[in-house]
Structures are given as C-alpha cells and as structure tokens.
Design a protein around this motif. Structure first.
Motif, short mmCIF file in Angstrom:
data_model
loop_
_atom_site.label_atom_id
_atom_site.label_comp_id
_atom_site.label_asym_id
_atom_site.label_seq_id
_atom_site.Cartn_x
_atom_site.Cartn_y
_atom_site.Cartn_z
N TYR A 89 0.98 -1.03 0.04
CA TYR A 89 -0.03 -0.13 -0.08
C TYR A 89 1.13 1.54 0.50
O TYR A 89 0.10 2.05 -0.87
CB TYR A 89 -0.94 -0.13 1.40
N PRO A 90 1.94 1.34 0.67
CA PRO A 90 2.74 2.42 0.46
C PRO A 90 3.13 3.05 -0.57
O PRO A 90 3.08 4.35 -1.12
CB PRO A 90 3.93 2.14 1.42
N PHE A 91 3.25 2.06 -1.38
CA PHE A 91 4.52 2.70 -2.92
C PHE A 91 2.89 2.56 -3.60
O PHE A 91 3.35 3.53 -4.15
CB PHE A 91 5.22 0.56 -2.80
N PHE A 92 1.71 1.86 -3.75
CA PHE A 92 0.83 2.69 -4.41
C PHE A 92 0.62 4.26 -4.25
O PHE A 92 -0.41 4.55 -5.29
CB PHE A 92 -0.21 1.60 -3.87
N VAL A 93 0.30 4.34 -2.70
CA VAL A 93 0.19 5.29 -2.32
C VAL A 93 0.83 6.74 -2.98
O VAL A 93 0.28 7.49 -4.00
CB VAL A 93 -0.26 5.93 -1.50
N GLY A 131 -6.41 -8.00 -4.95
CA GLY A 131 -5.33 -7.07 -3.70
C GLY A 131 -5.14 -6.01 -4.84
O GLY A 131 -5.47 -5.16 -5.51
N VAL A 132 -4.69 -5.17 -3.09
CA VAL A 132 -4.15 -4.07 -4.04
C VAL A 132 -2.78 -3.78 -5.00
O VAL A 132 -2.44 -3.26 -5.25
CB VAL A 132 -3.48 -3.59 -2.93
N SER A 161 10.01 5.51 -5.63
CA SER A 161 8.83 4.35 -5.41
C SER A 161 7.72 4.06 -6.35
O SER A 161 8.47 2.39 -6.32
CB SER A 161 7.33 4.89 -4.46
N PHE A 162 8.00 5.10 -7.13
CA PHE A 162 7.56 3.68 -8.50
C PHE A 162 8.65 2.79 -9.59
O PHE A 162 8.28 1.66 -9.49
CB PHE A 162 7.62 4.97 -9.86
#
Lengths: 455, 455, 455
Positions: free
Chosen positions: A58-62, A119-120, A232-233
């Motif tokens: 999730y942190p990377f997704f955000v 899932g995420v 992060s990308f």
C-alpha cells in the motif's frame, strides 16, 4: 461554428461512459473476486493480520497514486488555456485506465479457478498500465477530445497488457523500472497515434499554445511530485529487501544528476543564457527513466549518477533538435516531447541494462544473482542469452507499440469521437464551462478586444 | 544594460555544474559503495528481506523529500515576480546539496575500509544538511544568482558536516529535532552571508518585493506541506519505539499551539485587525522548531503545547520588531526572517532541552533514561555535565556558523558569481525566459505602460 | 463602513484564542499524559521498539493530515475572492478542532486512572472529529467569520464526541468509513447551523461568489489530494489485516466508478454539453462516502463499483435540483453542497451497510464474521437485531446533529462574533491584508473603475 457543436460532449461522453460502466460492472460481477489477502473466509486463526500483504504494497501504491493523479495532472496543466484539460482529462483517463487494466491484466496475470483475484497489488499493477496511457497522452495533449482519450485507453490497455504478459512469461526480462515495457512502449504507441492525427497547421505554432507564469509554476509542482515519488515507482515491483533498497537509491541519484545536468544544459542552449521552464519541467526527470532497466542491479552509485547525466543530455538534445525535426520532416508531432523523456532515455536504459547483465557475476551479487535476474538456476540461461532476450523484448515492445499506436490513431480519427477543430486545440472553452473573466486574464492584452467582439 | 549581460548564466552555470558533476562522479567512483543493506553480496539465505532497513527509513525519507522539494519550494515562491526563482532555485540548490552531503557526511560518518557505504539512511542524513542550506538561503532569497547559491551549498555543506560530526562525536548532545545543529547553525550561517551581501537600497523597500494573491496562496500551500510532514522531520533521526512516537506527538502539538497563537497575534498586531499572510506562512511553523531539542524527551504533552506558544510569540515579535532593527541598525537583511523562525525558536528550544536534561530522572524515563540521552551508563556524565555539553554545542554551532557564513559571504561577493543588480533583485526576468504576458499580469496597472515602453 | 469596523478581528480573535489556549493548557497539564506506547517508563528490556503502535498508525495519520490540511484547504479555496479564507480558515479551524477533540474524546474514550492517555492513535481519532467540523464548515463557507468558525468547532466537537461515544459503546454499529457518524452527522449539523444563519439576499446570487481559472484549478488539486488519500481515511480505523485491505480496495473502486459517472453526468446535464468544474471538484468524490458504512465488509468489488455509481448519481442530482430547492423553499443555504456529497451519499451508504449485515454469513466471512461486525459471539445479536441498531444509530446521528446544529447556529448569531455583512461575504478583504493588485486581477474589467473610485 458547426464544428464547435460537433464537439459537444453532451451525448457522446455519457453514452460512452455508460457503456464502459455497464461492461465493467458485468465483468466485475462475473469474474472479479477477492485474493488470499482480502478474502475474509481465507483468514484463519493462525493468520497474523499484520503480515497481510497490504502493509508492504500500500505505501508504494499511494506514492504512485500521487504521481499519477497529482504529478501528471499538474505537469500536463502547463498551457495557458488548457489547464483544466491537462489536469482533468488526466484524471478521467487515469481513472478509466486503471479500472480497465484491473480487468484486462487480471485475465492475463491473476486469473485462476474462473476468477480474477484482486488485492491492492493488482491496483498497483494497473497503475503501471495507466502510466503507459498517460505517457502516450503526452504526445497528443490538447489536440484530442476526452472521448478520443477514453477510446485510446480502451485500446492501449489490452495491447499493453498482452505484450507485458508475453514478455514476462516467455522472455522473462529484467526491467524493474519499466524502461522497456512502460516507457518505450508508451512512447512509440503515443507517437504512432500522433502520426495518424498529424495536423500540418500546428507546425507553424498555435496562438493558444503558450504558458502563463501561473501555469508554469503549477507544472513545476507536478514535476516535483513526480521527482519526489519516482523512487517509489521504480522500486515498487522489485524483489523486497536489498533489491528494492538499491532501486530507491539508484533512482534518487539518477534523478539528481539529471537535474543538475538539465539546469546546466538549459542555460547553455539558450542564447540569452537564461533558464527555460519547459526544460526544468521535463528534462530534470530523465534520470528516473534512464536508470529504469537496471535499477535493482548492482550498477553501483556512480553508475546511477552517470546514467542520469547521459540520459539527461540525450533528452535535452532531443527537445532541442529531434522534436522539431520529427514534427516537420516525419510529420510526427510530439506535444510534450515524450520521445525525449521516455523514448531516448528508455533506449539508453535498455542498453545499460544489457551491459549490466553481461558483466554480472556471483562475486558481485552473491547467492542472489539468479533471483535478481529473475532466473531459475536450473533454467540455465547464460548472460549473453539473457542479453538477447532483452533485445528481443525491446523489439517486441517497439514493434507492437508502433503498430498498436497507428491502429489506435486510425480509430481515433473517426469523426464521431469529437476531435477538436484546429482553432480550438489547446483551449478549455471547447469542453469546459470557464469562469467569465477567463479571457480577460489569460489572453494577451492585444487579443482582448477580439474576444469581446466574438462574444 | 551591461549589468544584465554580466548576469547571464550561459557559460558560468554550465561550467560550474560540469565541474561539480565531474568531481562528484570521481568521488562516487572512487569512494562510494553499498552498505550492508544494499549490497547483494552481503545478503545470505538467512537474511529476511522484509527486515531490510529501507522499510523503517524510507517512509521518513519520502516525507522529508516532500518538505524539501515541495514544501520549501512553494513557501519560497511567495514573491510576485520571483515565483520561478523561489521554487526552481530551491530545486537546484537542494539537489546539489544532497549529493554533495552524501559525499562529505560520508567521509565523516560512514567511511570505513576505504569506502563510503551508502543506503537510504545516508540520503536521509544528507537531507538534513540540505535543510541547513535551504534555511540559510531564506536570508538572501531574491538577491543572489543560482551560481552564488550553488557556491554557498558547496561551502556550507562541509562546514556543517564537520561541525555536526564534531558535536556528535565529542559532545554527544541531545538534539533530535536539530534545533542546535540544524536550525541555529543554518540561521547564523545565513545571517553571516547576508551581512556581507548587505544592500543599503533594499532597506527602503523594493518595487518588486510584494506578493500577489496567487503567490500568497502558493506559499501557504508550502507551509501546509511543511506543517503536515514536520513530525516526520523531527522524529526521523530519533531512537525507534517510544522515543520516535513521542517526537511525533510533541511536534504535532507544538505546531498546533504555535498555529493558534500565530493567528491571534497576527490579528492583534495589525492595526486594522486583519490577518497578514506572511504570518500565516511563517509564524505558524515556529512550534516545530521550538520542540526540536527536547522532542523525544518526556516533556509531557503540556510541555509541547507551552513550547509552541512561547516559540511562536518570540517568532512573531521578532518579525515585527527585530528584523527591521537588524536590517537598519545592524545592516543584516533577512529576507524570509529566518532569525525569527529558526534562530529565536532554536535558542528557546535549546534552553528547554537543557532544562529537560537537568530534571530528567529514572522515575520518568525508566531503564531507557541513558538511551534516550544517548549516554552510556558507564560513561558517567551527570545531568549538569550533560547540560554544559549542550551549552558548549550551542556555542560551537553559533560560532562556527557565523564565521563560516561571513567567509562564505566574502566568496559570494566575487563579481564572477553573477550577482543580480539591485533593480533586478526579486525578478525572474533576469534568469528565466518568462511567458510574454508575465508583465501584463503581474505588474500593477500603473506600471504597465512603462514596461511597454521599455520593451 | 461601521459594519466593516465591527468585523475587525483585532480584539476578538486574540481574546478568544487566548481563552482557548489557557483552557487547553490547563486541561493538558491536569489531565493528559502518555499512553503505553509513548511513555518511556513503561518500556522494558523486553519491549521491541519496532512493534510500537506508531508504525501501524502513523502512515494513516499522515495521509489523513494531508487530506485535512491540504485537500480540504485547496478544495475550499475555489472562490475568486475567498481563496485566503477558504484555505486559511480551514487551517485555523482544523488545528483548533483537533486539539480540542484530543481532550474531549480523551475524556470519553481514553480516560482511566484520572488521566487521558495519548499517542498518535488519539490524534488520528481527533482528525475524524475535525473532519466533521470541516464538512459542516462547507455549508456556511464565506458567510462566517473565523470567530464564528472557532465557536462552531468549540460546540460541535463535544456534541459529536458524546454521540460517537454513545453509539460506539451502546449501539456498537459497523461504520468503518464513518458514513453514519462522520458524514451524516457533519452534514445535518452544518445544515442546522446554516438554517439559522439564513441570508435571503444570497439566493439571488452574489457578485463575489464566482471562481477564477486559477481558483478552479487549485480546487481540483484539493479534490485530487482527497481522492488519492481517501482509501487511507476509510481504512484507518478498521481492523488490521484483510478488513483494512478490503477497505482500501473498495474505496478505490468506489471512487473510480463515481468519478467516471460524474464526468458523464456533468456533460449530460449541461445544456451545451460541457463539463462543469464544480462537478469535477465535488461529485467525483461521492463514491468515497457511499462505500463508507460497508467498506470493510465482503461487499465484493462489484458491490463497491455499483455503490460508487449510485452515490454519484444521487449526489449529482442533489446538486442540480435539491440544493436550489433547499435554499429557496426550505431557507437552508448549502454553499458547498454538503447535503449532496455527505448527506445523500451517507444515507445510501447506511442502507447498503444494513443490507450487507442482513445477508452476511459465515460462508462468506469465515471465522472472522463476528470480529468484522464488532460483535462478541457470546453477545448473541442476530443480523436483524444488528440492522435495527444501525437504524437506531442513524436516527441518533441525524437527531442530535440537527438539534446541535440549530443550537450552535443560534450561538453563532450573536453579534459579538463578527459575522460579515452581506456585501462582504466571500471576500478576503474583510479579514485579510490583500496584495495591492488583488482588485485589478480578480475583478472583471468592468468593475475595476468602481474599485478605483471606492479606494
């Protein structure tokens, strides 16, 4: 004036979106279910909730969300009369592309037992497909209706997803930052579309194409959001641990050296020795793409630094000489210069990745050599074989994307898709209700009387 | 007009950046390698990738990145004709300062076996050195060329790094939020530079120094980004666990009480009872600095609340009375008022930290008393001894920073560094290509004719 | 002109804030202490610092911070002459509301042994109370002084906190995303206040009520920040593990389908077939609220998709038909349309939540059925009983919020609270020092002479 009416979104946009939504709804209903980490029934008393995959992903997704919706949104809002279009069509296109990619990538990568399991992590994957569409969008910014953009996403996402799946399954390449699969694919797809949508009149420059002081600042903000979250990308799909850690620091160092280089070249190539905002907005980011294909490898910090400098130089020269050449001689208009920021840098990145593979040794990588390179020790690919697979993937990516882009361009030329007339390119008044003082504030003083008369 | 030509960046910026890049490239190549958590060869089959240090450090690193590039960038873009300069020179200076600090701090803190060992923790440390440079930049904003800023970073980073190293190694002080080492050092260094670069004409006010409605809003956005992520800044270098947890809540509470106080004082000190945007943009943040030196200690929530109020009041009075006094009587111009936001608050914070040390007891801290205070139980410093070390560190920080700032100011006065002429201070047209309608939109109506004539 | 003087903040704001601060300071001093994860004395040698609760809660806390201070701040800055007010009063009100909620919620939820025990979890909870106040603020934006806003927060936070506490303790409902307790409460409280502060003249439209090109873009940026971080908001108070994971993906899918729907309906309902920025800024977010009450349940991805579409449609029709009706016939003015974005969607969400409870089975949820629904297996509530409790909670939330809002509105009508006169609604010049060119840039050309004369 008839042309203006024909670009009304009143029926077309709602009908198109309604079709999309019904199709998505049916596909979601029939095929989409939870994966192991989102399905309540698959958790047992032994499941540790804090080990759920969401906490790693999730942190990377955000962070990537911020890049897509805010970073891209602001960056694309750089034109004086097309700020709404840049930011808002990015919002619309990205939202649709992600939903569509969840389904399409789902069939290719997450389908078993008759269901797509989500899932995420699926959403994170879908964001990469979305990034492909948004990069391509950069080539045709301001010359397309939102309807054309949605149709482009409709076609590009499956063409990308099948290519991605084939490369991952059969060629098994190293491309953690997506230089081959994301940036090069997106670039040549976008140029393919743009070639078909060629408008000769735009080569002479368009009165609405400039920036304002405010729009330039807004666009730099977009750049800064992309810059800050790019590590992060590039690291979000690497192996966890040291691979992910290296991806982060390489991306940061590569971006830094490309930023310093971009400032230097911007002053050098300007005849008055001044800085050009378009360079700051775009060329500074070249390092993020250039380190992509080898971002998790042991390229060493100096390797990342050098890649950033090389990629930035190629990108800057591309903006200066190649983009005008392509527009005038090859009839390929590239509004945001994606061929410089994603194409040239992607090619350099691919080359660097191949060199890294050829010189990789167990000395440098230790027992993780086979993991980092995605290879099973038993599979027995040699380094030079792997290099050939990388070249093959590059070829597939370029070939499919050009063909797909040209085909998509043909579809986008259909008159029903509400393409804007030449004089309303780069102009928000065509698709948006704009505040009444818009014309007073944005137009240069000498044009205001004309607007008043026209009204 | 000759002056304008002499401020061209055409040769100087590329040459300077090229030298920097070559030096960085060589230093990276010769000295920089991976640390234990980024080197593939040092991972074994027993290494748990999810225990890699990146997962603890990276979230804080990203938050501080947002503060530096977006928070500072927007905050410094508050002037009507210097939005590009504020945001973009911040981008350039920060990028260079971080890369340079990775090397310089590396030699002092991360050097062994002939190599500097890097991971994301080094980058986080380097961001603090970068913050020092950006705070100092605030004193001379709009009066310096990008060349001067790069040279300032070139000199300030090593002076800071050696001071930081000496204080950490020999004085072993408590200063989790960096009040002594970051804020006070940066403040007096910046004032030292500013004193040398004194321009008498600016004391009468400068026609280009004001704000616009848009630039004020942009600057408040910068403040909000700094405000939101400040708890990450203050807690990122504390011990993990309860220390880090306390640092977060103290920073939040301190910022909140200073924000409330800033609004009250802004209305109180304005003769029409209106709010002043410069107060909202700056004084609200005072609490973040004021809690710094004791941010991980058991100061109790009410202590953080009180510190925020006290720091904010000192900061506000500083803006109102001290900054004009310093400019006119002491010939020290402080463009963004860093002496109020970082100096006065830093002094209060240092004092509060010393008081906390003097009253600390094992009752309050339990067995972690020695840990939190960075002391080895065997070392046998008493609380009052530790307090003296804090005072010594303060003295060192102020002394070195003033001397270093004055010295740096002398270097920055060299004519070759493209210092802007007085009439082009605070003016983006000197260093940037600006959109054509820039002058129409930004200048007050009564000046537009003059611009038209000048063109 | 007398009216303008009477709206001076010079004495009233400082006095009010000073009272608040002294009260907060005393309450903090007497009642607030550390909780188990922030108190150094409660850590033992066995405590693993990396297991501190801060690492689970802080990332969500920061995301919600971005939403409150930057997302809301930008979104509310959409008016041409009220950008300072929207962004800055949001900042002031939010800061006070959170501090006040830490105390008030502390007494209800975190009070034992004579103390309120705080950690970052309390701050996260307080942010939800703050969100309630800011949503209510949307109904009366531009028609209230900062003093009125602070008094509203002063009254609304305890009324909310007691309702929240009673519902959580006695009714034990499922409402992970806060549809019943946050959105519906905030909406009807705000409308209650607005009904008392009714200003007939505003129904004819107000000359200062429009937007500018820049303010519309700024407001969309706010929307994008809210959009990107909304999954964190909806999931931050769920159970960890699969519940939290589901909350994230449901929110993302719900927002996506409501965004697509909003674009379609915006074009459809505009007679020229153009997009309206107010729709993009608000209606796109409807899905985030609509999935709220069932966000952690097994609603399936398609359920989230459908809820987004339904909520968005209701919200859009509300903006088009219900808001004007309420303003003219019911004498309830709703500046930002909170009844559409939070009320109607909240009601749909509540209904969906009840349906989910009625159809929940151990087949779908496995052994976690009782956990997700917050029920102790021994307690023996049946699904239909739980549904009745949900309905009861809805009734309590609506009833208390309307009554509390009306009462608060009466207090806000006191003349001492510096309510702006009609002609200075939506106008920053009343409470702020504005840059001198403000009137030149923002007013339509035809009004500039009038301003010049007035000055």
């Amino acid at each position: 004036m008839t042309k203006i009416f024909s670009s009304s979104l009143r029926c077309r946009l709602p009908v198109l979106v309604a079709i999309f939504e019904v199709v998505l709804l049916v596909l979601y209903a029939v095929f989409v279910t939870y994966d192991d980490s989102t399905d309540a029934a698959r958790q047992t008393n032994q499941t540790d909730p804090l080990q759920n995959s969401v906490y790693h992903v999730y942190p990377f997704f955000v962070d990537v969300q911020v890049m897509i919706f805010i970073g891209f949104g602001c960056l694309l809002a750089f034109m004086k009369r097309y700020g709404f279009g840049g930011m808002v069509f990015n919002f619309l296109t990205a939202t649709f592309a992600i939903q569509w990619a969840v389904i399409v990538q789902g069939f290719f990568q997450f389908y078993h037992d008759g269901k797509i399991h989500v899932g995420v992590f699926n959403l994170l994957n879908a964001e990469f497909a979305c990034a492909v569409v948004l990069i391509s969008f950069g080539a045709i910014l301001g010359r397309t209706s939102p309807i054309q953009l949605l149709v482009m996403a409709l076609l590009e996402v499956p063409i990308f997803a099948v290519t991605e799946w084939a490369i991952l399954k059969y060629l098994k390449i190293n491309d953690a930052g997506g230089s081959i699969m994301i940036h090069i694919f997106a670039c040549y797809f976008g140029l393919g579309v743009s070639a078909v949508l060629y408008r000769p009149c735009l080569n002479e420059g368009h009165s609405k194409e400039g920036t304002t002081y405010q729009s330039d600042i807004l666009s730099v903000m977009g750049t800064l959001f992309l810059w800050v979250f790019w590590p992060s990308f590039n690291s979000s799909l690497t192996l966890p641990g040291d691979d992910q850690h290296r991806a982060i620091i390489h991306t940061f160092i590569g971006l830094s050296s490309s930023t310093l280089t971009a400032f230097a070249l911007s002053a050098l190539l300007n005849r008055k020795g001044k800085l050009t905002m378009a360079d700051i907005q775009n060329v500074t980011l070249a390092g993020g793409v250039t380190v992509g294909a080898s971002v998790d490898m042991m390229i060493s910090p100096v390797g990342a630094f050098a890649l950033g400098m090389i990629g930035c130089t190629a990108c800057m020269l591309g903006y200066k000489y190649l983009t005008p050449f392509m527009a005038k001689k090859l009839r390929i208009q590239d509004q945001c210069g994606i061929h410089n920021l994603h194409g040239l840098t992607g090619l350099i990145s691919t080359t660097a990745g191949i060199i890294c593979i050829l010189i990789a040794s167990e000395d440098t990588y230790g027992p993780s050599l086979y993991q980092t390179f995605g290879l099973n020790p038993g599979e027995g690919r040699s380094a030079s074989e792997q290099a050939l697979y990388q070249v093959a993937a590059l070829g597939v990516s370029i070939g499919v994307s050009i063909a797909g882009g040209l085909l998509t361009g043909l579809v986008l030329s259909l008159p029903v898709l509400a393409q804007p007339p030449d004089e309303f390119c780069f102009d928000d008044t065509l698709y948006f209700e704009v505040p009444e003082e818009f014309d007073n504030n944005v137009l240069p003083t000498r044009n205001r009387d004309m607007v008043a008369i026209k009204d």
